[in-house]
Design an enzyme around this catalytic site. Structure first.
Site, short mmCIF file in Angstrom:
data_model
loop_
_atom_site.label_atom_id
_atom_site.label_comp_id
_atom_site.label_asym_id
_atom_site.label_seq_id
_atom_site.Cartn_x
_atom_site.Cartn_y
_atom_site.Cartn_z
N ASP A 23 0.86 -1.18 0.00
CA ASP A 23 0.00 0.00 0.00
C ASP A 23 0.90 1.23 0.00
OD1 ASP A 23 -1.76 2.09 0.61
OD2 ASP A 23 -3.04 0.77 1.82
N SER A 89 -3.63 12.97 -16.20
CA SER A 89 -4.84 12.77 -16.99
C SER A 89 -5.22 14.04 -17.72
CB SER A 89 -5.98 12.36 -16.05
OG SER A 89 -7.22 12.40 -16.71
N TYR A 113 -11.45 13.52 -7.98
CA TYR A 113 -10.45 12.72 -8.69
C TYR A 113 -9.57 13.63 -9.54
CZ TYR A 113 -8.52 10.30 -12.71
OH TYR A 113 -7.68 9.88 -13.71
N LYS A 117 -5.23 14.84 -9.41
CA LYS A 117 -4.23 14.89 -10.48
C LYS A 117 -3.60 16.27 -10.55
CE LYS A 117 -4.75 10.68 -12.06
NZ LYS A 117 -3.69 9.66 -11.86
#
Length: 335
Positions: A23, A89, A113, A117
């Site tokens: 992790d 992204s 989300y 980024k």
């Protein structure tokens, strides 16, 4: 992420490699990996990525994606590894910029989300400002689809897919009844949303170019990975129908909040900086996806065993020539 994919990667490449499951939030586990290997560079893919889920669970997304990245940077810094390729992204271009997107446009986002980024890109820029020995490549993906031509590895999302092509695939094998097309009244040639779809193999090759670049240069470079061409929802649907040899049912639904009409990359920088450009077209992308699906998933009424094999991971390159690339997947962090 599925362990079977490791065996399939070995079969495709004919190589063995070290593997760690850890992790990214576990700093001790990361340090153990660095302690046991001389690592030159990191490709950082790990992160939660469902847009809708991020709206429902913003704290979990910020903690997992951003804190996990900070732990990785801490481990890298401690062991003198200062070269990283980050999976960013096209979502960082936000709702205001107009296609084609260039890397010098301002960044923003419309959901947690996307903001992870944006924030991680800024964190990595700040790391370089604090220490100019770092080399950072920020790869802004557009819409990866397709599969390896062997049919051994491809896309196998858990549950109902969030993305277009995996949804089409499940309609094709009878797992889902019909495709939902969200809006057919956009200002595009056929009224449906246009996106820049890139073959996952082209994307992988782009990462190899990025690794080579960070090994030879210092600084921070944001680079688009796309084809520079837009394809509509109907373009993708009809291309897949050619691949699978049948018409697929669909229904037009209202637009989704936050969706934009057109999104595609300006790819000039990737060619200039990396010497990279996409090689595969839409029909090859959908054909390779169908090849993976038909060979790994039962169609409705068939009993063929399903052996899914999609795997995403973080790769660490090491100097020891007797051992292949280290690969570890971050528990609970799927990209």
């Amino acid at each position: 992420s599925k362990p079977e994919a490791l065996n399939r990667i070995k079969k495709i490449t004919g190589k063995d490699f070290a593997f760690y499951e850890a992790d990214l939030l576990d700093l001790a586990a990361l340090e153990k990996i660095f302690e046991e290997n001389k690592i030159d560079a990191v490709i950082h893919f790990a992160g939660l990525k469902a847009v809708g889920e991020s709206v429902q669970k913003p704290v979990e997304y910020y903690h997992n994606n951003i804190t996990g990245t900070l732990m990785l940077i801490k481990a890298m810094r401690k062991y003198g590894c200062k070269k990283i390729v980050f999976s960013s992204s096209a979502t960082v271009y936000g709702p205001v910029n107009k296609a084609p997107y260039t890397e010098d446009m301002p960044t923003s986002a419309t959901n947690p989300y996307g903001y992870t980024k944006v924030m991680i890109e800024q964190i990595l820029r700040d790391v370089y400002v604090s220490d100019n020995d770092w080399s950072v490549s920020l790869l802004r993906y557009f819409n990866p689809i397709g599969a390896h031509k062997s049919g051994l590895i491809g896309e196998d999302p858990n549950g109902i897919p969030n993305n277009l092509l995996p949804y089409i695939c499940q309609v094709a094998v009878g797992k889902l009844e019909k495709l939902g097309v969200f809006g057919d009244d956009y200002d595009t040639p056929d009224g449906t949303g246009v996106r820049d779809y890139i073959h996952v193999v082209d994307l992988a090759k782009g990462h190899l170019c990025a690794v080579k670049y960070v090994m030879e240069n210092k600084g921070v470079e944001a680079v688009n990975l796309g084809t520079g061409k837009g394809s509509s929802v109907y373009d993708v649907l009809h291309s897949f129908e050619k691949a699978c040899g049948k018409k697929l049912p669909y229904v037009v639904k209202p637009r989704r909040a936050g969706d934009i009409a057109t999104c595609y990359a300006d790819t000039a920088k990737a060619k200039k900086v990396f010497g990279w450009e996409a090689q595969y077209g839409l029909d090859e992308m959908t054909a390779d996806s169908w090849n993976f699906i038909k060979n790994n998933f039962p169609r409705q009424g068939h009993t063929k065993k399903c052996v899914p094999a999609f795997f995403t991971h973080t790769i660490m390159r090491q100097k020891n020539p007797t051992v292949s690339d280290n690969i570890f997947s971050a528990d609970k962090t799927k990209r």
